[in-house]
Scaffold this active site. Structure first.
Site, PDB file in Angstrom:
ATOM      1  N   GLU A 396      42.809  92.255  98.358  1.00 50.12           N
ATOM      2  CA  GLU A 396      42.820  91.902  99.776  1.00 50.12           C
ATOM      3  C   GLU A 396      41.876  90.740 100.048  1.00 50.12           C
ATOM      4  OE1 GLU A 396      44.279  91.960 102.445  1.00 50.12           O
ATOM      5  OE2 GLU A 396      44.424  93.888 103.451  1.00 50.12           O
ATOM      6  N   ASP A 397      42.193  89.950 101.062  1.00 48.47           N
ATOM      7  CA  ASP A 397      41.278  88.887 101.469  1.00 48.47           C
ATOM      8  C   ASP A 397      40.089  89.479 102.221  1.00 48.47           C
ATOM      9  OD1 ASP A 397      42.902  89.723 103.538  1.00 48.47           O
ATOM     10  OD2 ASP A 397      43.501  87.722 104.181  1.00 48.47           O
ATOM     11  N   ASP A 400      38.818  95.015 107.264  1.00 42.55           N
ATOM     12  CA  ASP A 400      38.164  95.063 108.564  1.00 42.55           C
ATOM     13  C   ASP A 400      38.089  96.528 109.000  1.00 42.55           C
ATOM     14  OD1 ASP A 400      37.181  94.206 110.999  1.00 42.55           O
ATOM     15  OD2 ASP A 400      39.126  93.664 111.812  1.00 42.55           O
ATOM     16  N   PHE A 449      34.489  86.688 113.347  1.00 45.65           N
ATOM     17  CA  PHE A 449      35.815  86.353 112.863  1.00 45.65           C
ATOM     18  C   PHE A 449      35.732  85.096 112.011  1.00 45.65           C
ATOM     19  CE2 PHE A 449      40.075  84.674 112.924  1.00 45.65           C
ATOM     20  CZ  PHE A 449      40.835  85.823 112.763  1.00 45.65           C
ATOM     21  N   ARG A 462      43.909  77.956 107.215  1.00 49.00           N
ATOM     22  CA  ARG A 462      43.929  78.628 105.913  1.00 49.00           C
ATOM     23  C   ARG A 462      43.451  77.717 104.784  1.00 49.00           C
ATOM     24  NH1 ARG A 462      46.780  83.556 106.218  1.00 49.00           N
ATOM     25  NH2 ARG A 462      48.579  83.541 107.600  1.00 49.00           N
TER      26      ARG A 462
END
Ligand code: IMP
Ligand code: MG
Length: 498
Positions: A396-397, A400, A449, A462
């Site tokens: 996963e990046d 959260d 964020f 991105r």
């Protein structure tokens, strides 16, 4: 085994003897360094002393370290193992990744694996400098060894305290000449505090700081000597950027100076063909940065970034480390990496590239019906590969709330893999709602964020080479705190058009 009582005693005796003779402070410090290397069998040792501003550390005696490593910019006493200033002993097991080092990339280049740094402290706790030991292979120092180094550091402090400051300065200057041609070097250039020769240099330094690109100011002078052609003096490029292995020389507009500079650079390129150097005009800063994916010419809208959290080099170092660990842990097992599109593509590509054992890869895509409802996840693209009997690592990046992960893990478990673990580049631990086990974490981050290195905000950003926080004005518009990947199909079409 090296060391032990006899060696320790001999070291103390030698150092004390040096301090009692008419030797310069420089000689005493050399004795300290030499005897520590002999007693403990370490590969290198330096004595660093604080300068008069107490802001910088100066290598005052060193052995076993390459000259260019010692000449790496000026050591900032706070940034370079700042805990030493509080009188603490600092032990670094892995010098190439430890954030407490100011120049980890250089430590790596110099082949330094571990280091031990001990404050050289007067009895009232006032720190005069540091004693640092370096090893080429990872090493853990025993309590006895640390105790020995602390004793030597205390002895060194006593000797320094005895030498009057004026004498120290005079003797050190004299010792510079003596140090020429000697394996033990003194670095005269590093005695002056970091002041830039030109405002444009400072401007570039600030820009590099913003992107957290490591830089060194005038770290090295190249003698420009050509056989039969006499000497053309020295050339000292303004900056060195270790991440890009690039020297940068800033140009002025004065034509007379320019011609001479061009000639010197041509000569430098002939004499040192392995050295990369770039001549840079003030107008060209953005050209340089764009080449490496930074700045507004790079297409990633870096001007929307409030600050950089992890630089490209930092990310690469960490990803390589994770890959190494994964390669070790999964040795001899059939490994399948599974990524969740799209944020993970940068991380997946790098991670996979650095993994040294055979591995397969597959991707899933999901969308969300709503940002908050936990069970509102839907698989829009399932796996092409069967996971039965495979050792699956879900990549996963960022994790959260953990909702996505929880859903995908349960989906995968149903297909009976031999094992199932999670690797994430970023972990927003404080926001977790569902407790999911994570075996490999790149970095823990705060609730802010972030975008870049695959992570998006409304489909954008991105392709930034780093992970950074968006300017708050941009965050406030439209969606709340969840990005395109998390918020789902709404943005998907926009992206696919790109
Ligand atoms: P979770 O289900 O709440 O753990 O959300 C995970 C997903 O939300 C990630 O895979 C990302 O796509 C997205 N996400 C969460 N935080 C961020 C962020 O800071 N930047 C970009 N995307 C994020
Ligand atoms: Mg994602």
């Amino acid at each position: 085994m090296k060391g032990g009582g006899g060696q320790y005693y001999r070291a103390v005796h030698e150092i004390f003897k040096a301090s009692q003779s008419a030797a310069t402070i420089k000689r005493v410090l050399n004795a300290v360094v030499r005897n520590i290397i002999e007693a403990l069998g370490v590969d290198g040792c330096t004595v660093l002393l604080l300068d008069s501003t107490r802001q910088h550390l100066i290598h005052s005696a060193a052995q076993g370290l390459s000259d260019w490593y010692l000449r790496k910019g000026l050591l900032d006493a706070q940034k370079s193992l700042g805990e030493n200033l509080e009188g603490k002993v600092v032990e670094i097991a892995d010098a190439t990744t430890d954030p407490r080092l100011q120049y980890p990339a250089l430590a790596k280049q110099a082949g330094i694996a571990s280091l031990l740094s001990v404050p050289v402290m007067k009895k009232k706790g006032e720190v005069l400098g540091e004693l640092r030991l370096y090893t080429r292979h990872q090493r853990h120092f025993s309590r006895e060894e640390k105790g020995f180094v602390i004793s030597i550091a205390n002895l060194t402090a006593l000797i320094l305290e005895n030498a009057r400051l004026t004498d120290l300065v005079r003797q050190s200057t004299e010792a510079q000449a003596e140090a020429e041609g000697n394996r033990t070097v003194l670095i005269p250039d590093l005695r002056k505090p970091l002041t830039f020769a030109h405002p444009s240099e400072e401007e570039l330094a600030r820009l590099l700081d913003f992107y957290r690109i490591e830089w060194l100011y005038e770290p090295r002078s190249f003698p420009l000597q050509q056989a039969g052609n006499g000497s053309h003096g020295m050339f000292t490029p303004d900056f060195y950027l270790p991440e890009f292995d690039l020297y940068v020389e800033l140009t002025t507009s004065k034509q007379r100076l320019m011609t001479a500079k061009h000639r010197k650079i041509r000569l430098l390129k002939t004499l040192y063909p392995q050295v990369n150097i770039m001549l840079l005009n003030r107008k060209d800063y953005s050209r340089l940065l764009a080449k490496y994916g930074y700045g507004h010419f790079a297409g990633g809208s870096t001007e929307d970034i409030h600050h950089v959290v992890f630089s490209h080099a930092q990310i690469q170092r960490r990803v390589r480390q994770l890959a190494k660990q994964i390669s070790r842990d999964y040795e001899g097992k059939p490994l399948l990496l599974i990524g969740i599109l799209k944020g993970v593509v940068f991380f997946m590509a790098d991670l996979m590239r650095y993994i040294s054992i055979p591995t397969g890869v597959d991707f899933m895509a999901i969308s969300y019906y709503s940002a908050s409802a936990s069970q509102a996840v839907r698989i829009t693209k399932d796996l092409d590969t069967s996971v039965a009997g495979m050792h699956v690592l879900l990549v996963e990046d960022i994790v959260d709330t953990g909702m996505t992960l929880n859903y995908v893990l349960r989906h995968l478990e149903a297909h009976k893999p031999a094992s199932l673990k999670v690797c994430t580049l970023l972990d927003k631990k404080t926001r977790r709602l569902v407790d999911v086990p994570i075996a490999y974490v790149g970095f823990e981050i705060s609730e802010e964020f972030v975008v870049g290195y695959g992570l998006d905000h409304k489909g954008g950003y991105r392709n930034l080479p780093f992970v950074g926080v968006l300017r708050s004005e941009l965050m406030a518009e439209g969606s709340t705190d969840i990005g395109n990947d998390a918020k789902g199909g709404r943005q998907e079409a926009v992206l696919q058009d790109k």
